[in-house]
Design a protein around this motif. Structure first.
Motif, PDB file in Angstrom:
ATOM      1  N   LEU A 185       0.817  -1.220   0.000  1.00  0.00           N
ATOM      2  CA  LEU A 185       0.000   0.000   0.000  1.00  0.00           C
ATOM      3  C   LEU A 185       0.852   1.272   0.000  1.00  0.00           C
ATOM      4  O   LEU A 185       0.391   2.337  -0.390  1.00  0.00           O
ATOM      5  N   HIS A 186       2.087   1.167   0.523  1.00  0.00           N
ATOM      6  CA  HIS A 186       2.950   2.350   0.640  1.00  0.00           C
ATOM      7  C   HIS A 186       3.861   2.506  -0.575  1.00  0.00           C
ATOM      8  O   HIS A 186       4.727   3.363  -0.606  1.00  0.00           O
ATOM      9  N   SER A 187       3.647   1.654  -1.576  1.00  0.00           N
ATOM     10  CA  SER A 187       4.512   1.671  -2.756  1.00  0.00           C
ATOM     11  C   SER A 187       4.129   2.836  -3.661  1.00  0.00           C
ATOM     12  O   SER A 187       2.970   3.243  -3.725  1.00  0.00           O
ATOM     13  N   LYS A 188       5.123   3.359  -4.344  1.00  0.00           N
ATOM     14  CA  LYS A 188       4.848   4.458  -5.292  1.00  0.00           C
ATOM     15  C   LYS A 188       4.564   3.881  -6.694  1.00  0.00           C
ATOM     16  O   LYS A 188       4.269   4.591  -7.628  1.00  0.00           O
ATOM     17  N   LYS A 189       4.678   2.548  -6.804  1.00  0.00           N
ATOM     18  CA  LYS A 189       4.490   1.921  -8.118  1.00  0.00           C
ATOM     19  C   LYS A 189       3.009   1.897  -8.480  1.00  0.00           C
ATOM     20  O   LYS A 189       2.150   2.178  -7.655  1.00  0.00           O
ATOM     21  N   GLU A 190       2.763   1.464  -9.720  1.00  0.00           N
ATOM     22  CA  GLU A 190       1.386   1.308 -10.198  1.00  0.00           C
ATOM     23  C   GLU A 190       0.645   0.314  -9.308  1.00  0.00           C
ATOM     24  O   GLU A 190       1.190  -0.720  -8.934  1.00  0.00           O
ATOM     25  N   VAL A 191      -0.598   0.624  -9.002  1.00  0.00           N
ATOM     26  CA  VAL A 191      -1.407  -0.277  -8.179  1.00  0.00           C
ATOM     27  C   VAL A 191      -1.733  -1.535  -8.986  1.00  0.00           C
ATOM     28  O   VAL A 191      -2.111  -1.434 -10.157  1.00  0.00           O
ATOM     29  N   PRO A 192      -1.578  -2.729  -8.409  1.00  0.00           N
ATOM     30  CA  PRO A 192      -1.911  -3.943  -9.182  1.00  0.00           C
ATOM     31  C   PRO A 192      -3.418  -4.000  -9.464  1.00  0.00           C
ATOM     32  O   PRO A 192      -4.221  -3.712  -8.587  1.00  0.00           O
ATOM     33  N   ILE A 193      -3.753  -4.348 -10.694  1.00  0.00           N
ATOM     34  CA  ILE A 193      -5.178  -4.431 -11.068  1.00  0.00           C
ATOM     35  C   ILE A 193      -5.503  -5.890 -11.365  1.00  0.00           C
ATOM     36  O   ILE A 193      -4.739  -6.579 -12.046  1.00  0.00           O
ATOM     37  N   HIS A 194      -6.623  -6.365 -10.855  1.00  0.00           N
ATOM     38  CA  HIS A 194      -7.036  -7.756 -11.119  1.00  0.00           C
ATOM     39  C   HIS A 194      -8.273  -7.733 -12.005  1.00  0.00           C
ATOM     40  O   HIS A 194      -9.361  -7.409 -11.541  1.00  0.00           O
ATOM     41  N   ARG A 195      -8.057  -8.050 -13.261  1.00  0.00           N
ATOM     42  CA  ARG A 195      -9.209  -8.102 -14.167  1.00  0.00           C
ATOM     43  C   ARG A 195      -9.733  -9.526 -14.161  1.00  0.00           C
ATOM     44  O   ARG A 195      -9.231 -10.388 -14.868  1.00  0.00           O
ATOM     45  N   VAL A 196     -10.728  -9.756 -13.329  1.00  0.00           N
ATOM     46  CA  VAL A 196     -11.260 -11.115 -13.172  1.00  0.00           C
ATOM     47  C   VAL A 196     -12.626 -11.174 -13.835  1.00  0.00           C
ATOM     48  O   VAL A 196     -13.538 -10.430 -13.465  1.00  0.00           O
ATOM     49  N   ALA A 197     -12.751 -12.054 -14.828  1.00  0.00           N
ATOM     50  CA  ALA A 197     -14.045 -12.189 -15.521  1.00  0.00           C
ATOM     51  C   ALA A 197     -14.929 -13.142 -14.733  1.00  0.00           C
ATOM     52  O   ALA A 197     -14.496 -14.229 -14.361  1.00  0.00           O
ATOM     53  N   ASP A 198     -16.156 -12.724 -14.464  1.00  0.00           N
ATOM     54  CA  ASP A 198     -17.084 -13.605 -13.757  1.00  0.00           C
ATOM     55  C   ASP A 198     -17.978 -14.273 -14.793  1.00  0.00           C
ATOM     56  O   ASP A 198     -18.872 -13.669 -15.364  1.00  0.00           O
ATOM     57  N   ILE A 199     -17.696 -15.556 -15.065  1.00  0.00           N
ATOM     58  CA  ILE A 199     -18.425 -16.276 -16.116  1.00  0.00           C
ATOM     59  C   ILE A 199     -19.657 -16.974 -15.531  1.00  0.00           C
ATOM     60  O   ILE A 199     -20.540 -17.390 -16.258  1.00  0.00           O
ATOM     61  N   SER A 200     -19.717 -17.084 -14.182  1.00  0.00           N
ATOM     62  CA  SER A 200     -20.817 -17.863 -13.603  1.00  0.00           C
ATOM     63  C   SER A 200     -22.147 -17.216 -13.988  1.00  0.00           C
ATOM     64  O   SER A 200     -22.351 -16.018 -13.799  1.00  0.00           O
ATOM     65  N   GLY A 201     -23.009 -18.054 -14.519  1.00  0.00           N
ATOM     66  CA  GLY A 201     -24.345 -17.577 -14.890  1.00  0.00           C
ATOM     67  C   GLY A 201     -24.405 -16.854 -16.234  1.00  0.00           C
ATOM     68  O   GLY A 201     -25.458 -16.429 -16.664  1.00  0.00           O
ATOM     69  N   ASP A 202     -23.265 -16.714 -16.919  1.00  0.00           N
ATOM     70  CA  ASP A 202     -23.257 -16.053 -18.230  1.00  0.00           C
ATOM     71  C   ASP A 202     -23.117 -17.132 -19.308  1.00  0.00           C
ATOM     72  O   ASP A 202     -22.029 -17.586 -19.632  1.00  0.00           O
TER      73      ASP A 202
END
Length: 903
Positions: A486-503
């Motif tokens: 949280l104290h890092s100056k780097k880019e925040v990690p992003i989690h692109r998680v696709a929710d396939i359940s029910g689709d």
């Protein structure tokens, strides 16, 4: 008691010397009685020593600091070293109208001790007052001492002007931070010049004569509040704390470790040969630990916390009304070992206690990652905290990998009471907050040190905090310094998680990919029921709903609009079994197919074991026929066989069917086709049906007519009938006519479940619409006319929607019509038959197969092979035409009880 003023010439009692104000003035104090003792200033008669330096008053900007007079400081030091802490005796010779007292001071209990004034004069550190005549023995001795000093050129009588005895006093420090750092935490010699309160002193640092204010690192004593009129009001125990420090340190030689600075004040630890005043004040209940400076205390914050704990437990002084945060918990509830079953977000876990109970534990004093700012979230998108809050996923994964399924030590620090919702904060239920360790590692500290959580700041008097709060603060300081998480100056990690359940669309595209992958790694995110799970596939970064293949698992309770559907027996046990085994564990899955709602169906392996097989083994599921095509079929069957023999859970009422033994005999027979006319009266929700024999139909009509006439002439008294389960009775149907019935269940007098024995339908009635069945119309006279049957050669769809479609079709075609019935084979429950329409002689069951509403049940007996082939051909044509069940192609591996043919 306070000292009484003494008249001239009277010998004073002996008192300890408390401080030396100058070469000719000292303070003595009386004995403490129920509080700090009284003090008294004694000025030495007949002599004069130099004045010590004075700092200009802050209120007079033009005034200048006054330096030491020559030999003033050596005189003060001579007296300090000789008298401080020693017992002295004094006589008062004179008292001015302003109350200043002059007299003689002797070292020891009486006037036979060393005369301090004479010693000073003999050392050349004081002179006789001018104009004093030597007209008595004391004066004569002083005069002699002075002559000796002059002759020996001591002190003021030595050559030179004595400028080397004048201190270069420094009242301010140019750069306090640099000054502290330059000493590298090495002890500095010092004299304590003044005690402001128990934890703040003025110290003279040697050898450079810096006069500094030193605040004791890590603690705070009660203070003296300055009022508007300039007076001071002591907080409780302020005076006692001040005296405690004063009596031990004032004008003593000490060493100070300079640890940090706060404005012009220095934070430090004062070391005296007799001990460490910081720890002593805490232990005696004169001080409390303070978070903002405890981190700089170099001798270990845990020692301070331990000393404070010692005073709290004994309720000493400032802690006299103290109640521990866990005071009302039993020892077994304060400290215990438990197994981690689930990680909730990033600051709480669910553990299983030895008793088998589950308990949610929050990690003390830490805050999980959270969304910063208002506008970070897209309003149209549902927030998924685990993936959308930066570092939440990393924090959860850190805890999951370290803790799931492991035993941990839990030490409860405090119980946070439930709080109602406010405009900005949601409501919270009561929380148990604890320090959780595994292998000696404090989990909260590990999280904080990786920058995956932050430390909560408290009000100083708030005791509801972690028992290892200082380590948490230190870990956070390290994480900030090293730019972790949280104290890092780097880019925040992003989690692109696709929710396939029910689709369904996405699932369809994804299916071949998963089928080809063979065994895929997954993490079980949620357990809906024993055989229905939500999985996270890390390689594919997606979420799917996964149904276990090859088994029939008891269906759980469901909340439908306006209706709560009760769960089947052992559904909760199955859910719990699956939860304990796989929730948040790393597993491997083999996807075989999917259902029409976009759920994937397949096999799940945990530590090399197949979950479907484990559920069957523990009598929490039955094998479903769709498993026949799988390589796990043998294992499933042998597990089921073993479970059946134990007669537990789903097999509790299992009876080995004698029907099977007759089978070989039947196999030799030809299929007998002797159709008899029947009248179909009722179709049930599970696709069974009730029929009346047409040949005995007239007998029933006659009996009903006679019975109704009988009832009309002797009507039952409303409310006189008390129903009993299993008993035959008469019941008034919606057409207001009476029929024969059997009581199946009694919920209450207003809700009695009855079964109409001549028609096969069921109803719930109040007992007022029931009556006693007249003996003349009992089942002995005419047996129950409705007989239950099931269709042969077809499988009843397990899925509700599919089953409803099939039932609707049958109701449309044959309810309340005459058909032809042939019994094909017997089975548990009721005989299995084929039905033909009376006019066209078309097979009703075959019609359902042709429409794609049901699947064929393949039987091995020779006599059925011809009819089975016909049914299978019909199934193939329905499949080709993609009718109903087959609208998504061949889905048959999907067919497990949890989801039937589709959903």
């Amino acid at each position: 008691s306070p000292l009484s003023s003494q008249s001239t010439g009277i010998t004073g009692v002996s008192y300890p010397a408390q401080s030396v104000l100058s070469g000719c003035a000292i303070i003595v104090r009386g004995q403490p009685r129920g509080g700090p003792p009284p003090e008294r200033q004694i000025n030495l008669s007949n002599i004069r020593a130099g004045n010590l330096a004075r700092r200009a008053a802050a209120t007079q900007p033009d005034a200048k600091d006054t330096p030491d007079e020559p030999w003033a400081f050596p005189a003060r030091e001579f007296l300090r070293k000789k008298l401080i802490g020693k017992e002295v005796c004094f006589t008062i010779e004179n008292k001015t109208p302003q109350g200043r007292e002059y007299g003689m001071i002797y070292l020891g209990k009486d006037t036979n001790g060393e005369n301090i004034a004479e010693s000073l004069v003999a050392e050349g550190l004081a002179t006789r007052r001018e104009g004093m005549r030597a007209n008595n023995p004391e004066q004569n001795r002083l005069s002699e001492c002075e002559e000796q000093a002059k002759a020996a050129k001591k002190g003021t009588w030595s050559e030179g002007n004595g400028s080397h005895t004048i201190r270069d006093l420094k009242y301010t420090i140019e750069n306090p931070r640099h000054f502290v750092d330059s000493h590298h935490q090495k002890p500095v010699n010092a004299i304590i010049e003044h005690v402001r309160d128990g934890s703040v002193v003025r110290a003279l640092l040697l050898p450079d004569y810096y006069l500094v204010t030193v605040m004791l690192s890590g603690i705070k004593c009660p203070t003296f509040r300055r009022e508007a009129d300039g007076s001071e009001t002591p907080e409780p125990f302020a005076a006692e704390a001040k005296f405690f420090t004063e009596s031990r340190l004032l004008q003593r030689d000490v060493q100070i470790i300079l640890e940090s600075c706060h404005n012009q004040n220095i934070l430090g630890t004062i070391l005296h040969p007799n001990g460490n005043i910081t720890e002593l004040l805490l232990k005696e209940g004169f001080a409390r630990c303070v978070d903002w400076s405890i981190a700089v205390y170099t001798r270990g914050a845990e020692k301070l916390r331990a000393a404070e704990r010692f005073a709290k437990e004994r309720r000493l002084r400032i802690w006299r009304d103290y109640v521990a945060p866990t005071a009302n918990l039993d020892q077994k509830d304060k400290q215990f070992v438990a197994k981690v079953m689930q990680v909730l977000n990033a600051d709480a876990i669910v553990v299983k206690l030895n008793s088998g109970d589950y308990k949610t534990i929050h990690l003390s004093s830490i805050r999980p990652p959270r969304l910063e700012g208002e506008n970070t979230q897209d309003k149209n998108k549902k927030l998924r905290p685990l993936y959308d809050i930066p570092y939440m996923f990393e924090a959860r994964e850190f805890l999951r990998k370290k803790l799931i399924g492991k035993k941990v030590n839990v030490t409860v620090d405090y119980i946070r009471p439930a709080s109602p919702a406010t405009e900005t904060v949601p409501a919270f239920s009561e929380r148990t907050c604890a320090t959780v360790t595994i292998g000696g590692i404090n989990i909260a500290e590990a999280l904080v040190s990786k920058g995956l959580a932050t430390v909560i700041r408290y009000r100083q008097d708030d005791d509801q905090r972690s028992s290892h709060y200082d380590e948490l603060l230190a870990a956070e300081a390290r994480a900030i310094k090293n730019g972790k998480g949280l104290h890092s100056k780097k880019e925040v990690p992003i989690h692109r998680v696709a929710d396939i359940s029910g689709d369904t669309q996405k699932a369809k595209q994804f299916l071949p990919f998963l089928q080809r992958a063979g065994r895929s790694e997954a993490v079980v995110e949620y357990v809906f029921s024993g055989s229905r799970l939500k999985l996270y596939l890390p390689k594919e970064t997606c979420l799917i709903t996964f149904l276990l293949a090859g088994i029939e698992c008891p269906r759980g309770a469901r909340n439908l609009p306006g209706l709560v559907q009760e769960g089947e027996p052992f559904s909760e046990e199955a859910t719990l079994f699956t939860k304990e085994l796989v929730l948040q564990r790393e597993v491997e899955v083999e996807v075989e197919s999917m259902d029409k709602a976009g759920n994937f169906i397949g096999w799940l392996h945990i530590d090399g074991a197949n979950l479907s097989v484990l559920l069957v083994e523990h009598a929490l599921s039955k094998v479903h026929f769709t498993a026949e095509r799988s390589s796990y079929y043998k294992s499933l069957l042998s597990a089921e066989e073993a479970a059946k023999q134990k007669k537990e859970k789903v097999w509790a009422h299992y009876e080995e069917q004698p029907v099977e033994e007759v089978m070989p005999v039947l196999e030799e027979k030809e299929r007998s086709a002797s159709y008899k006319p029947v009248f179909v009266t009722e179709i049930t929700d599970d696709l069974h049906f009730y029929v009346q024999d047409v040949e005995t139909g007239t007998q029933l009509e006659k009996l009903m007519e006679n019975m109704r006439n009988d009832i009309a002439s002797h009507p039952p008294v409303e409310g006189s009938y008390a129903p009993r389960r299993g008993e035959f009775c008469i019941a008034k149907f919606v057409d207001e006519e009476w029929y024969r019935a059997r009581v199946e269940k009694i919920e209450s007098p207003a809700k009695v479940h009855v079964f109409y024995i001549d028609y096969g339908n069921r109803e719930i009635l109040p007992s007022t619409r029931l009556g006693t069945l007249p003996p003349a119309f009992s089942t002995r006279v005419l047996p129950a006319q409705a007989t239950e049957y099931a269709f042969a050669f077809i499988q009843v769809p397990q899925d509700e929607d599919a089953r409803t479609d099939a039932v609707d079709s049958v109701v449309r075609d044959i309810q309340n019509t005459q058909c032809l019935l042939n019994v094909e084979h017997l089975s548990a429950g009721c005989p299995h038959v084929t039905l033909q329409f009376a006019d066209s002689k078309g097979d009703v069951g075959l019609g359902l197969v042709k429409e794609g509403l049901v699947m064929v049940e393949v039987r091995k007996e020779k006599q059925f092979q011809k009819v089975i082939t016909e049914y299978l051909n019909a199934q193939e044509s329905a499949k080709s035409a993609r009718l109903n069940l087959w609208r998504y192609g061949d889905f048959r591996a999907d067919d497990a009880d949890e989801f039937g043919y589709s959903r």
